[in-house]
Design a protein around this motif. Structure first.
Motif, PDB file in Angstrom:
ATOM      1  N   VAL A  13       0.832  -1.206   0.000  1.00 46.76           N
ATOM      2  CA  VAL A  13       0.000   0.000   0.000  1.00 46.76           C
ATOM      3  C   VAL A  13       0.866   1.256   0.000  1.00 46.76           C
ATOM      4  N   THR A  14       1.873   1.266   0.849  1.00 44.28           N
ATOM      5  CA  THR A  14       2.745   2.440   0.942  1.00 44.28           C
ATOM      6  C   THR A  14       3.515   2.671  -0.355  1.00 44.28           C
ATOM      7  N   GLY A  15       4.069   1.589  -0.920  1.00 41.18           N
ATOM      8  CA  GLY A  15       4.854   1.720  -2.146  1.00 41.18           C
ATOM      9  C   GLY A  15       4.023   2.184  -3.325  1.00 41.18           C
ATOM     10  N   SER A  16       2.847   1.596  -3.496  1.00 39.93           N
ATOM     11  CA  SER A  16       2.001   1.991  -4.617  1.00 39.93           C
ATOM     12  C   SER A  16       1.496   3.423  -4.445  1.00 39.93           C
ATOM     13  N   SER A  17       1.226   3.827  -3.203  1.00 37.78           N
ATOM     14  CA  SER A  17       0.793   5.193  -2.941  1.00 37.78           C
ATOM     15  C   SER A  17       1.900   6.188  -3.280  1.00 37.78           C
TER      16      SER A  17
END
Length: 375
Positions: A173-177
């Protein structure tokens, strides 16, 4: 010659009975083939002695009926049948194999004893009835213990799985965001990261449902942290998020300007998301999902309605049970593989707010879920 009573016969013929039972047990593959004689006989000897003692113990008609139904009175100490079930589970036996052992033990005793008891029908019939009742009670104890241990193991596995999936999913989630917010990369990569982000958020919701499901089975239930909140604002936020994710579907929301209540905002959002998601999944794509919010001095009422195939009456009774899915999930492979615990979690959240969820499904009117919680 007077034939022996069945209780005396069992005590005097433990070895041939156990040998006949062991011969059968060795046909149960694969666990029995890897177990030595002592393991194969671990609790059968104790159960046979318990059967013999039971045959010599007077019983009332009520006790007879209770025992035949596997509901005889007992003390707090584990019985030989319960200990046997635990050992067989650890050895890899299925519940079918466990039941087969009792069938073989019953057959071993009665087939050997029938040669001794011929010609003494009245006494033999009484002893046979008492013996079958004792075996039925032991079988019920074994199956109940086996099922409870399997359920505990399954719930613990799901709890650990859900917990351990949170960290890698959080990284996704953090990386894609982070990629979504970048301005120096081509649009196609932004699009891909957006899809990754949406999928990860969806997985996160499923994992939260999974953890809540195991919590209701392993602990006191879903925790509720109620605070004074505007339920209209909570519903609006959830509906806006679902409108973005399901841009092709129409979600209509009817509510007063505001409606305050003492609720857990996160849990209410989770409950509503599950209900609307279910309506989108199973409702007609050509008609809107209608969400309505209203309240009185003591209650808050939320309804989620959709048109589509009517839920059969026999399925309505089990629709809130865990791992039960109403339809085939449509064309979305993610929906088809859903766990079927969303409605269960929704009901548990409503009950945590001193309320409940009901459903009605009528031809021509569609399906409507009604949540009533304490204000």
């Amino acid at each position: 010659m007077i034939a022996p009573r069945l209780s005396d016969f069992i005590r005097d013929n433990i070895e041939p009975i156990l040998q006949a039972w062991e011969n059968f047990a060795r046909t149960v593959e694969p666990p029995a083939l890897t177990m030595d004689d002592e393991e194969l006989r671990d609790h059968a000897h104790l159960m046979l002695i318990a059967f013999a003692d039971d045959l010599d113990t007077p019983q009332s008609e009520r006790q007879r009926v209770m025992k035949s139904e596997g509901m005889a009175e007992r003390d707090e100490q584990d019985t030989a049948a319960e200990t046997h079930a635990e050992a067989r589970l650890l050895a890899g036996y299925t519940v079918v194999q466990l039941v087969s052992e009792y069938r073989a033990l019953r057959s071993s005793v009665l087939s050997l004893w029938s040669k001794e008891a011929s010609g003494h029908s009245n006494t033999a019939m009484h002893d046979m009835t008492r013996f079958n009742e004792a075996v039925d009670q032991a079988l019920a104890e074994s199956v109940a213990r086996y099922e409870r241990l399997v359920t505990q193991s399954r719930d613990m596995f799901l709890a650990i799985l859900g917990h351990d999936l949170r960290n890698p999913l959080g990284v996704l989630v953090t990386g894609s965001s982070f990629i979504m917010q970048a301005s120096e990369i081509p649009p196609k990569y932004v699009l891909a990261s957006t899809r990754m982000f949406n999928s990860a958020k969806r997985m996160s919701a499923l994992i939260n449902d999974l953890i809540d499901f195991t919590r209701t089975h392993l602990g006191p239930g879903i925790p509720i942290n109620a605070k004074r909140s505007d339920v209209v604002a909570i519903c609006t936020q959830v509906i806006d998020e679902l409108r973005t994710y399901h841009a092709e579907r129409q979600i209509v929301f009817h509510a007063p300007p505001s409606l305050t209540a003492s609720v857990d905002a996160g849990r209410i959002a989770q409950m509503l998301s599950n209900l609307i998601g279910n309506a989108i999944q199973h409702g007609s794509v050509d008609t809107p999902v209608i969400v309505a919010l209203s309240g009185s001095d003591s209650e808050v009422v939320i309804t989620v309605s959709n048109e589509g195939p009517v839920i059969p009456a026999n399925k309505l009774r089990s629709i809130f049970e865990p791992l039960v899915r109403v339809g085939d999930g449509g064309d979305d492979p993610i929906e088809r593989s859903s766990l079927g615990i969303g409605l269960f979690i929704a009901r548990e959240i409503a009950r945590g707010h001193h309320g409940d969820v009901n459903v009605d499904s009528v031809e021509g009117k569609g399906t409507r879920f009604t949540v009533v919680i304490s204000r």
